[in-house]
Design an enzyme around this catalytic site. Sequence first.
Site, PDB file in Angstrom:
ATOM      1  N   LYS A 242      28.403 -24.452  73.762  1.00  0.00           N
ATOM      2  CA  LYS A 242      29.436 -23.474  73.359  1.00  0.00           C
ATOM      3  C   LYS A 242      28.844 -22.072  73.216  1.00  0.00           C
ATOM      4  O   LYS A 242      29.492 -21.081  73.545  1.00  0.00           O
ATOM      5  CB  LYS A 242      30.079 -23.891  72.029  1.00  0.00           C
TER       6      LYS A 242
ATOM      7  N   ASN B  23      45.761 -29.331  61.707  1.00  0.00           N
ATOM      8  CA  ASN B  23      44.525 -30.102  61.482  1.00  0.00           C
ATOM      9  C   ASN B  23      44.086 -29.995  60.029  1.00  0.00           C
ATOM     10  O   ASN B  23      44.752 -29.360  59.219  1.00  0.00           O
ATOM     11  CB  ASN B  23      43.432 -29.614  62.433  1.00  0.00           C
TER      12      ASN B  23
ATOM     13  N   LYS C 172      66.172 -29.165  65.068  1.00  0.00           N
ATOM     14  CA  LYS C 172      65.400 -30.316  64.590  1.00  0.00           C
ATOM     15  C   LYS C 172      65.621 -31.516  65.536  1.00  0.00           C
ATOM     16  O   LYS C 172      66.787 -31.836  65.844  1.00  0.00           O
ATOM     17  CB  LYS C 172      65.855 -30.667  63.172  1.00  0.00           C
TER      18      LYS C 172
ATOM     19  N   ASP D  65      43.771 -26.366  70.101  1.00  0.00           N
ATOM     20  CA  ASP D  65      43.495 -26.054  71.510  1.00  0.00           C
ATOM     21  C   ASP D  65      44.761 -26.146  72.360  1.00  0.00           C
ATOM     22  O   ASP D  65      44.856 -25.539  73.406  1.00  0.00           O
ATOM     23  CB  ASP D  65      42.435 -27.009  72.054  1.00  0.00           C
TER      24      ASP D  65
ATOM     25  N   LYS E  14      30.711 -19.484  75.641  1.00  0.00           N
ATOM     26  CA  LYS E  14      31.542 -18.423  75.052  1.00  0.00           C
ATOM     27  C   LYS E  14      30.753 -17.127  74.883  1.00  0.00           C
ATOM     28  O   LYS E  14      31.237 -16.197  74.253  1.00  0.00           O
ATOM     29  CB  LYS E  14      32.118 -18.898  73.715  1.00  0.00           C
TER      30      LYS E  14
ATOM     31  N   PRO F  67      45.270 -20.035  74.172  1.00  0.00           N
ATOM     32  CA  PRO F  67      44.153 -19.159  74.561  1.00  0.00           C
ATOM     33  C   PRO F  67      42.937 -19.442  73.678  1.00  0.00           C
ATOM     34  O   PRO F  67      43.084 -19.911  72.545  1.00  0.00           O
ATOM     35  CB  PRO F  67      44.703 -17.754  74.279  1.00  0.00           C
ATOM     36  N   ASP F  68      41.748 -19.182  74.203  1.00  0.00           N
ATOM     37  CA  ASP F  68      40.517 -19.329  73.416  1.00  0.00           C
ATOM     38  C   ASP F  68      40.239 -17.973  72.761  1.00  0.00           C
ATOM     39  O   ASP F  68      39.817 -17.029  73.424  1.00  0.00           O
ATOM     40  CB  ASP F  68      39.369 -19.731  74.347  1.00  0.00           C
ATOM     41  N   ILE F  69      40.502 -17.894  71.458  1.00  0.00           N
ATOM     42  CA  ILE F  69      40.399 -16.604  70.756  1.00  0.00           C
ATOM     43  C   ILE F  69      38.969 -16.071  70.818  1.00  0.00           C
ATOM     44  O   ILE F  69      38.719 -14.938  71.225  1.00  0.00           O
ATOM     45  CB  ILE F  69      40.864 -16.743  69.285  1.00  0.00           C
TER      46      ILE F  69
HETATM   47  N1  CTP Z   1      38.013 -21.233  68.912  1.00  0.00           N
HETATM   48  C1  CTP Z   1      38.879 -20.165  69.140  1.00  0.00           C
HETATM   49  N2  CTP Z   1      40.047 -20.375  69.853  1.00  0.00           N
HETATM   50  C2  CTP Z   1      40.346 -21.579  70.371  1.00  0.00           C
HETATM   51  C3  CTP Z   1      39.452 -22.670  70.137  1.00  0.00           C
HETATM   52  C4  CTP Z   1      38.310 -22.455  69.416  1.00  0.00           C
HETATM   53  O1  CTP Z   1      38.616 -19.052  68.680  1.00  0.00           O
HETATM   54  N3  CTP Z   1      41.467 -21.758  71.038  1.00  0.00           N
HETATM   55  C5  CTP Z   1      36.769 -20.988  68.192  1.00  0.00           C
HETATM   56  C6  CTP Z   1      36.649 -21.691  66.875  1.00  0.00           C
HETATM   57  O2  CTP Z   1      37.080 -20.867  65.809  1.00  0.00           O
HETATM   58  C7  CTP Z   1      35.157 -21.975  66.801  1.00  0.00           C
HETATM   59  C8  CTP Z   1      34.722 -22.160  68.226  1.00  0.00           C
HETATM   60  O3  CTP Z   1      35.735 -21.495  68.998  1.00  0.00           O
HETATM   61  O4  CTP Z   1      34.444 -20.869  66.306  1.00  0.00           O
HETATM   62  C9  CTP Z   1      34.537 -23.569  68.700  1.00  0.00           C
HETATM   63  O5  CTP Z   1      35.718 -24.279  68.699  1.00  0.00           O
HETATM   64  P1  CTP Z   1      35.910 -25.716  69.374  1.00  0.00           P
HETATM   65  O6  CTP Z   1      37.352 -26.007  69.413  1.00  0.00           O
HETATM   66  O7  CTP Z   1      35.046 -26.683  68.674  1.00  0.00           O
HETATM   67  O8  CTP Z   1      35.312 -25.456  70.807  1.00  0.00           O
HETATM   68  P2  CTP Z   1      35.933 -25.641  72.206  1.00  0.00           P
HETATM   69  O9  CTP Z   1      35.387 -24.563  73.056  1.00  0.00           O
HETATM   70  O10 CTP Z   1      37.402 -25.741  72.118  1.00  0.00           O
HETATM   71  O11 CTP Z   1      35.272 -26.981  72.686  1.00  0.00           O
HETATM   72  P3  CTP Z   1      35.764 -28.521  72.553  1.00  0.00           P
HETATM   73  O12 CTP Z   1      37.229 -28.520  72.263  1.00  0.00           O
HETATM   74  O13 CTP Z   1      35.400 -29.065  73.841  1.00  0.00           O
HETATM   75  O14 CTP Z   1      34.953 -29.108  71.424  1.00  0.00           O
END
Ligand code: CTP
Length: 404
Positions: A336, A209, A288, A278, A340, A304-306
């Site tokens: 959020k 991104n 390749k 995500d 979270k 995973p959501d860190i």
């Molecule tokens: N974040 C994270 N790990 C992920 C996705 C997000 O640690 N896999 C953290 C980002 O660094 C940020 C916050 O979570 O601080 C919000 O990220 P965002 O992607 O906007 O939120 P999501 O919960 O993924 O919500 P959405 O995709 O629905 O906007």
Amino acid sequence: MSLQQRKILLGVTGGIAAYKSAELTRLLKRAGADVRVVMTAAAEAFITPMTLQALSGHAVRGALFDPAHEAAMGHIELARWADLVVIAPASANTLARLAQGLADDLLSTLCLATTAPILAAPAMNRQMWTHPATQRNIELLTERGVRLVGPDSGEQACGEAGPGRMAEPAEITAAATALFASGALAGRRLLITLGPTREPIDPVRFLSNRSSGKMGMALARAAIDAGADVTIIAGPTAQPTPADVKRIDVETTAQMHNATMAEAAGQDIFIATAAVSDYRPATPAGQKIKKTAETLTLTLERNPDILGDVSAAFPALFCVGFAAETENLAEHARDKLERKRLDLIAANPVGDGLGFDRDDNSLEVFWPGGHRSLPVTTKTRLAQQLIELIAERYQESLEKLPLP
Ligand code: CTP
């Protein structure tokens, strides 16, 4: 402490002490600052713009509406560029005009247009300094947050002795350096994720991104200046690492997740600025991918959501999230914050040229039961304001803890 990467706007006004501005420019540069000089018309009677141009390495600005300069960097842009405005020498006349909020030359206009702190080094004859008019102006300016360095007392160019001598350039440089150090996070340990992640599609391609890592690095820098011990977990970014920061480089979300979970123990504050992918390709190709088929479908799986995992695994850690949103900013950010289980979330509008890979930004900050807007400014300044706010909220959270 140094002035490494600091952007300093040096205003030179009319007074014999202007000859010392040459030495000041040299010292600020030597401490690592990027210095741009603005001179008032009266200053040019004491020192030539050429001297300060040679020492700062940039053309010196004088007139408010100079078409050539305005085309390169307009005066509003210059006001926003600065991390700090230093006025040395600051004459009685300039201080009076700043106190009145006049904007009749470039320097006074910049002082009104900037959100950066202003540090003034007054220099004038002792009678002028002690005059009630000057003293009232100084009072007004300091009430409004202008910081002063000096004046010193001693022999004056006019042959008199007393207060009014400009502080020495080394003293002004030290005062400028100290302004960036708040000590609000002294002794605290801070962990920051920053930059993008890369999710491999095959050995040469990846999903990523637009995140540049600028905001995360600016926060790391501001946290160091506030006295914290800082570790960053950085996705691929070209941003230089601030001095004294421990940096761990990662590429994928899985690597960032592992490194963050391993480092989180023993930290006081966690700030997740990373723009994490995500999703990732479910089965990256070992070789390749060749363009044999007309279409190509990638199957993605959830990463995973860190931030979510860290806040669940370390409930005592003060967790700060970021939310980049293209619509319904407050609603998504508050959602959020709750989902979270965060202590604070900083939301910024993105899309339409906003947010990513830019030098400025604005933030809407939310915490359980509160909200503050940080209007558009440079990422450096914004990071300082956010770190101050985080330190404030963190302190409050400690005070709410039950006594052992
Ligand atoms: N974040 C994270 N790990 C992920 C996705 C997000 O640690 N896999 C953290 C980002 O660094 C940020 C916050 O979570 O601080 C919000 O990220 P965002 O992607 O906007 O939120 P999501 O919960 O993924 O919500 P959405 O995709 O629905 O906007």
